[in-house]
Design a protein around this motif. Sequence first.
Motif, PDB file in Angstrom:
ATOM      1  N   TYR C  38       0.799  -1.233   0.000  1.00 44.21           N
ATOM      2  CA  TYR C  38       0.000   0.000   0.000  1.00 44.21           C
ATOM      3  C   TYR C  38       0.823   1.270   0.000  1.00 44.21           C
ATOM      4  N   LEU C  39       2.067   1.134   0.444  1.00 44.95           N
ATOM      5  CA  LEU C  39       2.868   2.338   0.626  1.00 44.95           C
ATOM      6  C   LEU C  39       4.013   2.392  -0.370  1.00 44.95           C
ATOM      7  N   SER C 245       4.551  11.020   3.483  1.00 38.97           N
ATOM      8  CA  SER C 245       3.578  11.068   4.568  1.00 38.97           C
ATOM      9  C   SER C 245       4.281  11.560   5.830  1.00 38.97           C
ATOM     10  N   VAL C 287       1.078   7.083  -0.118  1.00 40.57           N
ATOM     11  CA  VAL C 287       0.092   6.008  -0.075  1.00 40.57           C
ATOM     12  C   VAL C 287      -0.319   5.756  -1.512  1.00 40.57           C
ATOM     13  N   LYS C 288      -0.194   4.502  -1.981  1.00 43.12           N
ATOM     14  CA  LYS C 288      -0.386   4.219  -3.408  1.00 43.12           C
ATOM     15  C   LYS C 288      -1.775   4.581  -3.893  1.00 43.12           C
ATOM     16  N   GLU C 290      -4.242   6.864  -2.615  1.00 43.93           N
ATOM     17  CA  GLU C 290      -4.655   7.887  -1.661  1.00 43.93           C
ATOM     18  C   GLU C 290      -6.103   8.303  -1.870  1.00 43.93           C
ATOM     19  N   GLY C 309       1.173   3.358   9.822  1.00 39.71           N
ATOM     20  CA  GLY C 309       1.306   3.680   8.401  1.00 39.71           C
ATOM     21  C   GLY C 309       0.613   2.641   7.533  1.00 39.71           C
ATOM     22  N   GLU C 310       0.873   1.366   7.854  1.00 38.39           N
ATOM     23  CA  GLU C 310       0.288   0.275   7.057  1.00 38.39           C
ATOM     24  C   GLU C 310      -1.215   0.205   7.259  1.00 38.39           C
ATOM     25  N   GLY C 313      -2.675   3.115   5.448  1.00 41.12           N
ATOM     26  CA  GLY C 313      -2.377   3.012   4.016  1.00 41.12           C
ATOM     27  C   GLY C 313      -3.232   1.954   3.343  1.00 41.12           C
ATOM     28  N   ALA C 318      -3.963   8.647   3.925  1.00 44.54           N
ATOM     29  CA  ALA C 318      -2.598   9.168   4.051  1.00 44.54           C
ATOM     30  C   ALA C 318      -2.585  10.310   5.066  1.00 44.54           C
TER      31      ALA C 318
END
Lengths: 375, 270, 437
Positions: C38-39, C245, C287-288, C290, C309-310, C313, C318
């Motif tokens: 995801y990130l 981020s 974030v891929k 967002e 974060g994960e 994400g 984000a």
Amino acid sequence: MTARVDSPIPIPHRLETVRAYKSRGGRIAAVLPIHYPRALLRAFDILPVELWGPPQVDATRGSAHLQPYVCSIVRNALAYLLSGGLDLADLIVVPHTCDSLQGFASILIDFIHPTQPVLWIYLPRGNHAGNVAFLADEFRALYRRLAEITNRAPSDAELLESNRREESADARLADLHRQRGALPPTVVEFYRLVRSREYLPAETFIEIAERVGGLSTLPPRGSAHDRLPLGKIPLLLSGIIPEPMGIFDALDRLNAVVVADDFAGCGRRLYPPGKSDDPFERMAERILAAPPDSTRGSAIQERLQHLLRLAQTSGAKGIVFYDVKFCEPELFYLPALRKGLQDAGIPSLVIEIDLSDPLSQQVLTRLEAFLEMIA
Amino acid sequence: MTVDICALGIDVGSTTVKIVGVDAAGNLAWHFLDQAGPRVEDQVDEFLARARQAAGKPDNLPLVATGYGRGLVHQATRKVTEITCHARGIYREFQHGGTLVDIGGQDSKVIGIGPKGDVVDFAMNDKCAAGTGRFLENSARHLRVPLERIGSVALSTTEEVVISSTCTVFAESEIISLIAHGVAVEPILRGLHRSLIKRIVAMVRTVGLVSPLMLSGGVAQNPAICRMLEEETESKVILPREPQLMGAHGAALMALGMGWSVLTPASGET
Amino acid sequence: MSAADSLRFYAGVNLGCAALRLNRWRAERTAPRRQSEYLAPPLKISPRTKELIARHYLEGRYANGHRKVAWVASGAPVELLKALDFYVLYPENHAALCGTARAVEEIATEAEHAGYSRDICSYARTDLGAMLSGKTPVGRLPKPDLLLACTNICQTVLFWYRVLAHHFDVPLIVIDTPFIYTEATDHAAEYVKRQMEESIPIAEKVAGKKLDERRLKETTRLSKMASQLWLEIMERGRHRPAPISVFDQFIQMAPIVEMRGDAFTVDFYAAMLKEVEGRIARGIGAVKNEKKRLLWDNLPIWYRLRYLGEFLGARGVAIVASTYTNAWGELAPMIDPEHPMESGARTYLHPILNRGTGYKLATMKRMVVDYGLDGAILHNDRSCKPYSVGQIDQRDRLLREHHVPALLLEADHNDPRAFSEEQAANRLEAFVEMLGV
């Protein structure tokens, strides 16, 4: 705080004092802990009435704005304000004593908007040559705001006179502390008396203190050490404020007696007389020359030496740190102080309380065990 | 057949009440123990009746009360805290100082005992269930393991799960979550014991560890507690013969007049 | 200062730096081990970040005897000490490092066993625990010759440094910065300036040299440049998708805090800015996928950065701006290298933590607008009263007056024992649902 019918010292209640002062045309300032210039407020005919909690209020309304890790002095003050407890106050004064009081004043100013104006005072920390000058300037800024609110402008002479009166009251207060072992009142009555300085006009306090002081069985310069009550375990109490006051009855039942105190609200506020002819500087000097205090960030050695001196001159066999839970200034100093005291052969006990809770069995057991240990 | 009882000590805890009778030399001559009843005064009367019967004496024997409910024991000549009484009791047994760890149902304490049996320092955990027997009791219930077996079950594995919750109640949700994820009971139990021990060790360190480490209280009989305490402190742990009776024994000794000199005559009862 | 210590310093540091350079070279040429679904991967400059931090602590390891060492609070006017060639250590940074390294429980318990209550700041407990036990994930911390505390971030720092001064028996300089409830007063600025001036002879005495005015101006100039670059990097978060981020920011902020005033720090952030702009040009988001953008208020939760974060994400959320990281950039315009003392006094009075709850709210609101945010997470940090007190009302107002969804998340910035993952995950999940993702 009620005066007992058979007590030798009738002390006016907080509420009746406030009403009497207002009825004569004066104003009331609700003042948060700890250090502030009484003389300045009185010069404007404003009576400072201190707010230490109060204890045993319903704290719910305070909890709506303050997290549970904010101490109960601050939380209760907010709850009290929000439930109308400060309605008789014309203004609110918040000295910058700690991060929690900082936040308290800030949310009053920014979010809660009480009807009364909120005034702050920043107290200098550290030992700097510029401390007196800065604090004097803070007081001048406070003067200007008070002048706006009251439409008065007391002269320097009036400020100095007000200050002289407060210095006189503080001198009597210091006498009471020195004579404590030889005075007629019990420990709890002694504290009611010294704590009346939190709201009584200086002149009233002076009158009462002189009357009580006259009842002392000590010659004027004698120390309490000369009159250590036989068979009772002498203790030094330290902390922010002696609340709950139930501690004194508990200690009495456990055969202990408080012979000296290092409470931020009591013993650490024995302000010496000032020196300057400038009233603002003089007020600043007095506060900055007060005994070492954790909330003013005094050096650890200074705090330790002060406690050792107190213990020595009073003959205390042990120290009880009677602290309000979550008080960071106090908590940081405790380990080093306790170690230093232990090295000097003085055992200590730490008790943490919430102002809204009665003294628990657990606390009483700890006190009892400590006294058994040092007896 | 009567027993030689000269003085009595009663420990009124929140989970159990214990009474001990000592002979003229201070030896533990007789005892009785039961779950704490709802009315302390009545229960104490019953206990005293038993004591009189065992001793074959109709008169009142000197009695010292300790423990959580000591304030209600009006029959007692004196009331003394469990700190002082536990120290007396354990010192009587071992005749040397050290550090005593007492883990009860609803509180836990650490007492530093000097070489002459005096209390040097103490720490109490009486605000938070997470440092007490209650913590394990709750967990045992959740994991459906009989309370008397949780120690051996915990020791039956070397695998251990870390329980991070500071609070007993939140630990319950953690346990439920772990079980839902298929973690076995044994490593969870081991982790719970570790959690309790860590709190105890924090108190030990505050008081200062002086060997040997002595263990008393109801939870002392849990083998996992003993083993883990040894592991965490790297110190040998010794148990008295009757870990649950230390407080009452100490109180009885005080009633007998032994180790009494340190306390001033009472000028006000609690 | 001994010749042997200096020799050890040069040998140790040079060898160590060579090893660190090799590590960085290798890391720059290897794909990251953990590729997140995801990130975006960490910034390419990250191996350099690690190298700078590691080098900083490596120098610290050998510093005693070769350089004078100062322990400094994060908001303090460090330029004075850097201009006197002090090796500067930030106990707060070290504590945060212990937080990310999951070493806090072990180290803080050392302080707790010595009697320090768990009710005091977890940074302080970590630091005092390290001081008492010598435990640290960075090898060895140098002992201080001087301490510098400034109350513009909190009063706690003052009590903490009193303990350090007592333990190490070295001079403590306190720069007391009066709290700004509404506006800074002239006498407050004068007071701070006077304290800074009075601190110079104390620092000179420990350093064994005189302060060079030009050196101070140069250090101040470099501080300003680095802060300005940092501000620009953060402002790039306005783009959609945001190129980095706040979790990236929390890691990448280390040099601006602990190496502010050095020339290489300026180069570092210049390079980072370039890389961030490169991401923007290629449309790479932190974030891929967002979908929602949030603000983070208060300190990070150091021991759960990856988890948070994960977690967010994976849900297309984000966190692109933070009042905390912003604090090290927003005052850059106030710094005047030609008048370091005067502008320093004003600058160090104005960090967000030295300002009222209303100002903090206004800042949050402004950032929501500037960065186009959908909501805010207010970390209700048990250890940080100056930041946390007021959040209940701030959140309330964000919600009711400004219609900004806001979550109060109870945790602690450094102590994992005060964090309940179950409870936190639940709240975050519910909040994300509320955002309509």
